[in-house]
Design a protein around this motif. Structure first.
Motif, PDB file in Angstrom:
ATOM      1  N   ASP A   1       0.928  -1.247  -0.057  1.00 43.99           N
ATOM      2  CA  ASP A   1      -0.002   0.019  -0.165  1.00 43.99           C
ATOM      3  C   ASP A   1       0.776   1.381   0.043  1.00 43.99           C
ATOM      4  N   GLY A   2       0.549   2.268  -0.885  1.00 44.79           N
ATOM      5  CA  GLY A   2       1.035   3.557  -0.734  1.00 44.79           C
ATOM      6  C   GLY A   2       0.550   4.518  -0.036  1.00 44.79           C
ATOM      7  N   LEU A   3      -0.262   4.021   1.176  1.00 44.52           N
ATOM      8  CA  LEU A   3      -1.033   5.142   1.827  1.00 44.52           C
ATOM      9  C   LEU A   3      -0.116   5.768   2.777  1.00 44.52           C
ATOM     10  N   MET A   4      -0.228   7.096   3.046  1.00 42.14           N
ATOM     11  CA  MET A   4       0.570   7.832   3.697  1.00 42.14           C
ATOM     12  C   MET A   4      -0.320   8.149   5.036  1.00 42.14           C
ATOM     13  N   GLY A   5       0.276   8.955   5.715  1.00 41.77           N
ATOM     14  CA  GLY A   5      -0.410   9.304   6.949  1.00 41.77           C
ATOM     15  C   GLY A   5      -1.450  10.494   6.688  1.00 41.77           C
ATOM     16  N   GLY A   6      -2.641  10.815   7.394  1.00 39.80           N
ATOM     17  CA  GLY A   6      -3.347  11.973   7.058  1.00 39.80           C
ATOM     18  C   GLY A   6      -2.778  13.392   6.844  1.00 39.80           C
ATOM     19  N   GLY A   7      -2.836  14.000   5.910  1.00 44.13           N
ATOM     20  CA  GLY A   7      -2.460  15.308   5.980  1.00 44.13           C
ATOM     21  C   GLY A   7      -3.595  16.357   6.467  1.00 44.13           C
ATOM     22  N   ASN A   8      -3.195  17.792   6.711  1.00 41.22           N
ATOM     23  CA  ASN A   8      -4.062  18.478   7.110  1.00 41.22           C
ATOM     24  C   ASN A   8      -5.303  18.706   6.428  1.00 41.22           C
ATOM     25  N   ALA A   9      -5.066  18.691   4.916  1.00 43.94           N
ATOM     26  CA  ALA A   9      -6.325  18.562   3.815  1.00 43.94           C
ATOM     27  C   ALA A   9      -7.295  17.421   4.016  1.00 43.94           C
ATOM     28  N   GLN A  10      -6.689  16.228   4.412  1.00 43.92           N
ATOM     29  CA  GLN A  10      -7.677  15.051   4.626  1.00 43.92           C
ATOM     30  C   GLN A  10      -8.204  15.077   5.977  1.00 43.92           C
ATOM     31  N   LYS A  11      -7.471  15.704   7.075  1.00 45.55           N
ATOM     32  CA  LYS A  11      -8.298  15.824   8.455  1.00 45.55           C
ATOM     33  C   LYS A  11      -9.391  16.890   8.180  1.00 45.55           C
ATOM     34  N   THR A  12      -9.052  17.995   7.545  1.00 46.91           N
ATOM     35  CA  THR A  12     -10.121  18.959   7.286  1.00 46.91           C
ATOM     36  C   THR A  12     -11.560  18.546   6.754  1.00 46.91           C
ATOM     37  N   ALA A  13     -11.213  17.894   5.639  1.00 46.65           N
ATOM     38  CA  ALA A  13     -12.267  17.381   4.980  1.00 46.65           C
ATOM     39  C   ALA A  13     -13.102  16.265   5.676  1.00 46.65           C
ATOM     40  N   ALA A  14     -12.314  15.535   6.540  1.00 48.95           N
ATOM     41  CA  ALA A  14     -13.050  14.463   7.340  1.00 48.95           C
ATOM     42  C   ALA A  14     -13.608  15.114   8.463  1.00 48.95           C
ATOM     43  N   ALA A  15     -13.067  16.099   9.119  1.00 50.77           N
ATOM     44  CA  ALA A  15     -13.770  16.868  10.188  1.00 50.77           C
ATOM     45  C   ALA A  15     -15.327  17.758   9.668  1.00 50.77           C
ATOM     46  N   ARG A  16     -15.012  18.286   8.381  1.00 51.13           N
ATOM     47  CA  ARG A  16     -16.253  19.071   7.684  1.00 51.13           C
ATOM     48  C   ARG A  16     -17.234  17.967   7.614  1.00 51.13           C
ATOM     49  N   ALA A  17     -17.006  16.798   6.962  1.00 48.78           N
ATOM     50  CA  ALA A  17     -18.133  15.603   6.492  1.00 48.78           C
ATOM     51  C   ALA A  17     -18.688  15.333   7.963  1.00 48.78           C
ATOM     52  N   LYS A  18     -17.962  15.162   8.888  1.00 50.88           N
ATOM     53  CA  LYS A  18     -18.511  14.660  10.192  1.00 50.88           C
ATOM     54  C   LYS A  18     -19.266  15.777  10.874  1.00 50.88           C
ATOM     55  N   HIS A  19     -18.982  17.028  10.697  1.00 45.74           N
ATOM     56  CA  HIS A  19     -19.701  18.088  11.129  1.00 45.74           C
ATOM     57  C   HIS A  19     -21.016  18.229  10.511  1.00 45.74           C
ATOM     58  N   GLN A  20     -21.134  18.358   9.158  1.00 50.08           N
ATOM     59  CA  GLN A  20     -22.158  18.490   8.292  1.00 50.08           C
ATOM     60  C   GLN A  20     -23.155  17.228   8.573  1.00 50.08           C
ATOM     61  N   ALA A  21     -22.730  16.048   8.845  1.00 47.96           N
ATOM     62  CA  ALA A  21     -23.677  15.016   9.013  1.00 47.96           C
ATOM     63  C   ALA A  21     -24.554  15.258  10.283  1.00 47.96           C
ATOM     64  N   LYS A  22     -23.535  15.748  11.268  1.00 48.14           N
ATOM     65  CA  LYS A  22     -24.203  16.026  12.747  1.00 48.14           C
ATOM     66  C   LYS A  22     -25.054  17.282  12.466  1.00 48.14           C
ATOM     67  N   ALA A  23     -24.767  18.222  11.792  1.00 44.82           N
ATOM     68  CA  ALA A  23     -25.804  19.313  11.454  1.00 44.82           C
ATOM     69  C   ALA A  23     -26.781  18.978  10.951  1.00 44.82           C
ATOM     70  N   GLY A  24     -26.731  18.045  10.110  1.00 42.51           N
ATOM     71  CA  GLY A  24     -28.050  17.633   9.235  1.00 42.51           C
ATOM     72  C   GLY A  24     -29.224  16.906  10.047  1.00 42.51           C
ATOM     73  N   LYS A  25     -28.642  16.122  11.065  1.00 45.86           N
ATOM     74  CA  LYS A  25     -29.546  15.553  12.028  1.00 45.86           C
ATOM     75  C   LYS A  25     -30.038  16.469  13.133  1.00 45.86           C
ATOM     76  N   GLU A  26     -29.684  17.725  13.282  1.00 45.87           N
ATOM     77  CA  GLU A  26     -30.041  18.487  14.275  1.00 45.87           C
ATOM     78  C   GLU A  26     -30.929  19.318  13.614  1.00 45.87           C
ATOM     79  N   ALA A  27     -30.467  20.096  12.571  1.00 45.66           N
ATOM     80  CA  ALA A  27     -31.521  21.234  12.076  1.00 45.66           C
ATOM     81  C   ALA A  27     -31.801  20.555  10.617  1.00 45.66           C
ATOM     82  N   LYS A  28     -33.047  20.247  10.387  1.00 44.73           N
ATOM     83  CA  LYS A  28     -33.645  19.999   9.042  1.00 44.73           C
ATOM     84  C   LYS A  28     -33.968  21.290   8.466  1.00 44.73           C
ATOM     85  N   GLY A  29     -33.802  21.383   7.225  1.00 43.97           N
ATOM     86  CA  GLY A  29     -34.450  22.746   6.619  1.00 43.97           C
ATOM     87  C   GLY A  29     -33.384  23.833   6.468  1.00 43.97           C
TER      88      GLY A  29
END
Length: 83
Positions: A1-29
């Motif tokens: 495998d050529g996988l390297m450790g997660g960089g800042n961009a990857q961590k930011t994208a993951a955090a953004r996706a997690k936050h959006q999923a959480k926000a979607g559950k709380e406030a719909k509309g």
């Protein structure tokens, strides 16, 4: 495998996706309807609307800059008790 450790961009994208999923559950509309409902103060001259949280100084600035020949109470007659 050529996988390297997660960089800042990857961590930011993951955090953004997690936050959006959480926000979607709380406030719909959309927040747009709530924002539109809050626009309860209206200038009697030009019919521009302002948020109900707007203070008298902001409304005074509007009347002075947009309608210099009209008095403040001509623009906002509902504020006659405020002055």
């Amino acid at each position: 495998d050529g996988l390297m450790g997660g960089g800042n961009a990857q961590k930011t994208a993951a955090a953004r996706a997690k936050h959006q999923a959480k926000a979607g559950k709380e406030a719909k509309g959309s927040q747009l309807k709530v924002n539109a409902a809050a626009m309860t103060t209206q200038c009697a001259v030009c019919k521009q609307t302002f948020a109900s949280t707007g203070n008298a100084a902001m409304l005074k600035q509007h009347s002075d800059s947009k309608h210099p020949k009209a008095a403040f109470l001509d623009c906002f007659p509902q504020f006659k008790e405020a002055e």
